[in-house]
Design an enzyme around this catalytic site. Structure first.
Site, PDB file in Angstrom:
ATOM      1  N   ASP A  52       8.282   6.281  -0.832  1.00  9.69           N
ATOM      2  CA  ASP A  52       7.063   6.120  -1.630  1.00  9.69           C
ATOM      3  C   ASP A  52       7.302   5.195  -2.817  1.00  9.69           C
ATOM      4  OD1 ASP A  52       4.897   8.510  -0.859  1.00  9.69           O
ATOM      5  OD2 ASP A  52       6.955   9.041  -0.396  1.00  9.69           O
ATOM      6  N   GLU A  77      -0.559   5.400  -5.890  1.00  5.66           N
ATOM      7  CA  GLU A  77      -0.424   6.851  -5.970  1.00  5.66           C
ATOM      8  C   GLU A  77       0.717   7.316  -6.869  1.00  5.66           C
ATOM      9  OE1 GLU A  77      -0.529  10.743  -3.045  1.00  5.66           O
ATOM     10  OE2 GLU A  77      -0.186   8.771  -2.170  1.00  5.66           O
ATOM     11  N   ASP A 144      -1.510   2.893  -1.001  1.00  6.83           N
ATOM     12  CA  ASP A 144      -0.872   4.177  -0.714  1.00  6.83           C
ATOM     13  C   ASP A 144       0.448   3.837  -0.047  1.00  6.83           C
ATOM     14  OD1 ASP A 144      -0.060   6.721  -0.074  1.00  6.83           O
ATOM     15  OD2 ASP A 144      -2.052   7.400   0.508  1.00  6.83           O
ATOM     16  N   THR A 149       2.639  11.593   3.854  1.00  5.64           N
ATOM     17  CA  THR A 149       4.053  11.829   3.571  1.00  5.64           C
ATOM     18  C   THR A 149       4.606  12.996   4.377  1.00  5.64           C
ATOM     19  OG1 THR A 149       3.608  11.069   1.318  1.00  5.64           O
ATOM     20  CG2 THR A 149       5.732  12.078   1.724  1.00  5.64           C
ATOM     21  N   SER A 287      -2.350  11.020   8.171  1.00 11.55           N
ATOM     22  CA  SER A 287      -2.545   9.723   7.526  1.00 11.55           C
ATOM     23  C   SER A 287      -3.733   8.933   8.046  1.00 11.55           C
ATOM     24  CB  SER A 287      -1.278   8.862   7.654  1.00 11.55           C
ATOM     25  OG  SER A 287      -1.203   8.234   8.919  1.00 11.55           O
TER      26      SER A 287
END
Length: 379
Positions: A52, A77, A144, A149, A287
């Site tokens: 991320d 994010e 994103d 995740t 997702s």
């Protein structure tokens, strides 16, 4: 409207960061004693990985380098809070290594790379620059870094999602789907079996993984396979035009919905699909891959009705919406109104939920069923 250079750069950087994610996921699925990567928990208890932060740093650095720091506004994010804590030196080191490994490959994707490896302060600065809140005016990239995740850490579906919003309208979207299979039935049950043999590779003889993209008003959405070892990206390269399914009979439709129960009401969706005569079991996918499935023609419907109090975020939908629409689909809220991306980080004013369909006829049937079912629901 979005210039070709912006679409070109966005597609390239999503290819680059999808490759990054493949490498991190491969390490993530290893036993910890064999080098498995860090998984931390955010304030909302959702897992966040090295991927991320690394994707966000790479995208931020590349966009700033190509267009100039002062010309780039990014809504994303992640923040630097967890990485900046005193006891996070090991985590930051993992992000540092991952980012620099990725940026070293940037020229293969037609992107710039740093003159020397980035240091910790430069990494934190790149991540921290992604602090825009969007809004009705100006141009804002929406990212994103790893959408889905939970799917990512479980070896399942996830996406890298990048979009550009201009004056409140999504003008381009790019989705990197590193585990997207060539066979629809593998969307929920085939990924981990393949990855257990050789993560991130084509181990069963079929291509897996792609990047999808679209520009508003073009009437076209495209898919490119992810690059393999030694290849260089030539944009556009070997893309195929995407077209939504022609199915308009609910009894023949495949319905996508989120896997997680925490932020979606599966019971209401089940009642709604039953009232429409849908016969197939729902395809529960992590997702924005759900939007990808509609754009590809692998599914016809995506519905999400959140529990009371949950607020949808723009980065969870922006890229997927424009790709589906340019592939011939329809996306609205449950009242039949276009999704409003002009009101900041959240999709404020959303009417009950989100409905994405492969065509207008099917969409109208769903909206009618929503109105018929709503009063009897517990939402």
């Amino acid at each position: 409207m979005a210039a070709q250079k912006e679409l070109d750069t966005a597609v390239r950087v999503v290819h680059l960061t999808s490759s990054l994610c493949r490498r991190v996921q491969e390490k993530l699925l290893l036993p910890s004693e064999n080098g498995g990567v860090h998984v931390e928990s955010k304030d909302d208890d959702s897992p966040v990985t090295v991927a991320d932060w690394s994707v966000q740093a790479v995208v931020s650095w590349v966009l700033s380098e190509v267009f100039g720091v002062g010309n780039v506004s990014i809504v994303a994010e992640e923040d630097t809070k967890a990485l900046s804590e005193v006891d996070s030196s090991g985590l930051l080191a993992s992000v540092l290594n991952t980012v620099n490994e990725s940026l070293a490959e940037a020229p293969k994707y037609g992107l710039p790379k740093p003159d020397k490896p980035l240091g910790p302060s430069e990494i934190l600065e790149a991540i921290g620059r992604c602090n825009s809140t969007g809004g009705p005016g100006g141009r804002h990239w929406v990212l994103d870094p790893v959408d889905g995740t939970l799917g990512f850490v479980r070896g399942d579906q996830y996406a890298v999602a990048l979009a550009l919003i201009e004056d409140g309208k999504v003008v381009l979207g790019v989705l990197g789907c590193p585990n997207y299979p060539t066979k629809k039935e593998c969307l929920t049950n085939g990924c981990r079996q393949i990855m257990s043999k050789m993560p991130g590779s084509v181990s069963d003889g079929s291509q897996k993984g792609c990047v999808m993209y679209a520009k508003r008003g073009s009437g076209q959405a495209w898919m490119q396979p992810l690059l393999g070892g030694g290849q260089e990206l030539r944009f556009p390269n070997s893309g195929r035009l995407l077209k939504v399914s022609s199915v308009d009979d609910p009894t023949l439709a495949t319905v996508c919905e989120p896997v997680e129960r925490a932020n979606t009401n599966h019971l209401f969706t089940a009642g709604l699909t039953d009232s429409m005569g849908v016969k197939k079991q729902p395809l529960r996918v992590y997702s924005m891959v759900k939007y990808a499935a509609i754009a590809c023609g692998d599914a016809e419907i995506f519905m999400k009705f959140a529990h009371l109090g949950y607020k949808e975020k723009i980065w969870d939908h922006a890229a997927g919406v424009v790709i589906v629409e340019e592939a011939g689909g329809v996306v609205t809220d449950a009242g039949g109104r276009p999704i409003d991306f002009s009101r900041g980080v959240y999709l404020e004013g959303l009417d009950r939920g989100i409905v994405a369909c492969s065509g207008r006829a099917l969409h109208d049937k769903i909206i009618g069923a929503v109105y018929a079912s709503w009063d009897s629901s517990n939402l």
